[in-house]
Design an enzyme around this catalytic site. Sequence first.
Site, short mmCIF file in Angstrom:
data_model
loop_
_atom_site.label_atom_id
_atom_site.label_comp_id
_atom_site.label_asym_id
_atom_site.label_seq_id
_atom_site.Cartn_x
_atom_site.Cartn_y
_atom_site.Cartn_z
N ARG A 246 -24.82 11.86 -4.00
CA ARG A 246 -24.32 11.03 -2.90
C ARG A 246 -23.80 11.89 -1.75
O ARG A 246 -23.39 11.34 -0.72
CB ARG A 246 -23.15 10.19 -3.42
CG ARG A 246 -23.42 8.71 -3.61
CD ARG A 246 -22.17 8.10 -4.18
NE ARG A 246 -22.05 6.68 -4.01
CZ ARG A 246 -22.37 5.78 -4.94
NH1 ARG A 246 -22.88 6.16 -6.08
NH2 ARG A 246 -22.16 4.51 -4.71
N ARG B 102 -21.02 -10.74 -5.20
CA ARG B 102 -20.92 -10.04 -6.49
C ARG B 102 -19.46 -10.02 -6.96
O ARG B 102 -19.18 -10.07 -8.15
CB ARG B 102 -21.46 -8.61 -6.34
CG ARG B 102 -21.57 -7.89 -7.67
CD ARG B 102 -22.28 -6.57 -7.51
NE ARG B 102 -21.46 -5.59 -6.84
CZ ARG B 102 -21.88 -4.36 -6.52
NH1 ARG B 102 -23.13 -4.00 -6.78
NH2 ARG B 102 -21.09 -3.51 -5.93
N ARG C 91 -16.28 1.59 1.59
CA ARG C 91 -17.44 2.13 0.87
C ARG C 91 -18.64 2.29 1.81
O ARG C 91 -19.39 3.26 1.71
CB ARG C 91 -17.80 1.24 -0.32
CG ARG C 91 -16.80 1.43 -1.46
CD ARG C 91 -16.90 0.33 -2.50
NE ARG C 91 -18.18 0.30 -3.14
CZ ARG C 91 -18.74 -0.80 -3.62
NH1 ARG C 91 -18.13 -1.97 -3.49
NH2 ARG C 91 -19.89 -0.74 -4.23
#
Length: 185
Positions: A88, A125, A142
């Site tokens: 990442r 979600r 995020r």
Amino acid sequence: MRLLIMGPPGAGKGTQAAFISEHFAIPHVSTGDLFRANLAEGTALGQEAKKYMDAGEYVPDSVTNGMVRDRLKQTDAQQGFLLDGYPRTVAQVAELDGMLGGKGLDKVIVLTADIDEVVGRLLNRAIEQGRADDTEEVIRRRLEVYEEQTAPLIELYASRGILVEVDGLGSVGEVTDRIMKSLNS
Ligand code: AMP
């Protein structure tokens, strides 16, 4: 087959990864899932990771790299794997290159998605799965962290000639078809 799937949070990486790993009979190695499994088991690594995950920040490399290294040493990963959520950062790319030696990734799939669309998906979600890192504030953080630290990997893998860009908008089946077509072309 050594694959990586990347894309912003909420682009549908986990869902697509499950199909791809089944199709190619390779393990789905998701660092997010590994952290959540550690957390559920109450390990020290899980406790440490939780502090960062709950804030939408990346877990430090000192924790993450070793976990991936151990996972990729397991027997089922010797014939290939699908990484999801690792690397990442540019530093993690270098770390992974070291782990893989000469045998680098074959393909990197990047799922593209509209930001408003992914925020909506993540909020859904949150209702369905109750993830602690799916609150609106954490979602925004995020996405910011993704743009700053992970988006540069797209250029990096493109320059290696292994990037496959796939539109993540549409039904799960449509996106799976696009991924399969672009992997075969
Ligand atoms: P994910 O399930 O991939 O969305 O990951 C959930 C969270 O786990 C991320 O928001 C990070 O806090 C952490 N995480 C997952 N993969 C990594 C990674 N490669 N490096 C650092 N933190 C990670």
